[in-house]
Write an enzyme that holds these catalytic residues in place. Sequence first.
Site, PDB file in Angstrom:
ATOM      1  N   CYS A  73       0.841  -1.190   0.000  1.00 45.05           N
ATOM      2  CA  CYS A  73       0.000   0.000   0.000  1.00 45.05           C
ATOM      3  C   CYS A  73       0.883   1.249   0.000  1.00 45.05           C
ATOM      4  O   CYS A  73       1.625   1.486   0.950  1.00 45.05           O
ATOM      5  CB  CYS A  73      -0.910  -0.002   1.221  1.00 45.05           C
ATOM      6  SG  CYS A  73      -1.938   1.460   1.345  1.00 45.05           S
ATOM      7  N   LEU A  74       0.784   2.021  -1.057  1.00 44.33           N
ATOM      8  CA  LEU A  74       1.543   3.271  -1.172  1.00 44.33           C
ATOM      9  C   LEU A  74       0.626   4.468  -1.386  1.00 44.33           C
ATOM     10  O   LEU A  74       1.100   5.578  -1.607  1.00 44.33           O
ATOM     11  CB  LEU A  74       2.529   3.184  -2.340  1.00 44.33           C
ATOM     12  CG  LEU A  74       3.619   2.128  -2.235  1.00 44.33           C
ATOM     13  CD1 LEU A  74       4.401   2.040  -3.529  1.00 44.33           C
ATOM     14  CD2 LEU A  74       4.549   2.444  -1.086  1.00 44.33           C
TER      15      LEU A  74
END
Length: 128
Positions: A73-74
């Site tokens: 998750c960025l």
Amino acid sequence: MNKSNDNDWFRISAANPEGTRWTGKCWYVHNLLKYEFDLQFDIPVTYPATAPELELPELDGKTQKMYRGGKICLTVHFKPLWAKNCPRFGIAHALCLGLAPWLAAEIPILVDSGMIKHKDDATTSDES
């Protein structure tokens, strides 16, 4: 320079002649133990406007900060930074400003909770 000083923490290479698929290894040192993971990503069609989605397949499902297939998750922290600095950012920026903080935040928690084990610990428990 980093490799000769033993400061490197990833190695990648193009997995296809077009350079759209990349694979390699990344590692993180926690409590003086090196944890190594497979790393892979595709260069999106809209690159450089869109950052690559970095995948650590062997950690898939072990943390909530990951999407299906092991994609980390960025979105909250890194995507706005990428958008602000596009098109100056590249693959190294995605790794250093996206993957590195993710590893620093998640790997200690995964190790301390027992979700991942060091390769030497796994070998010792198999021999018992």
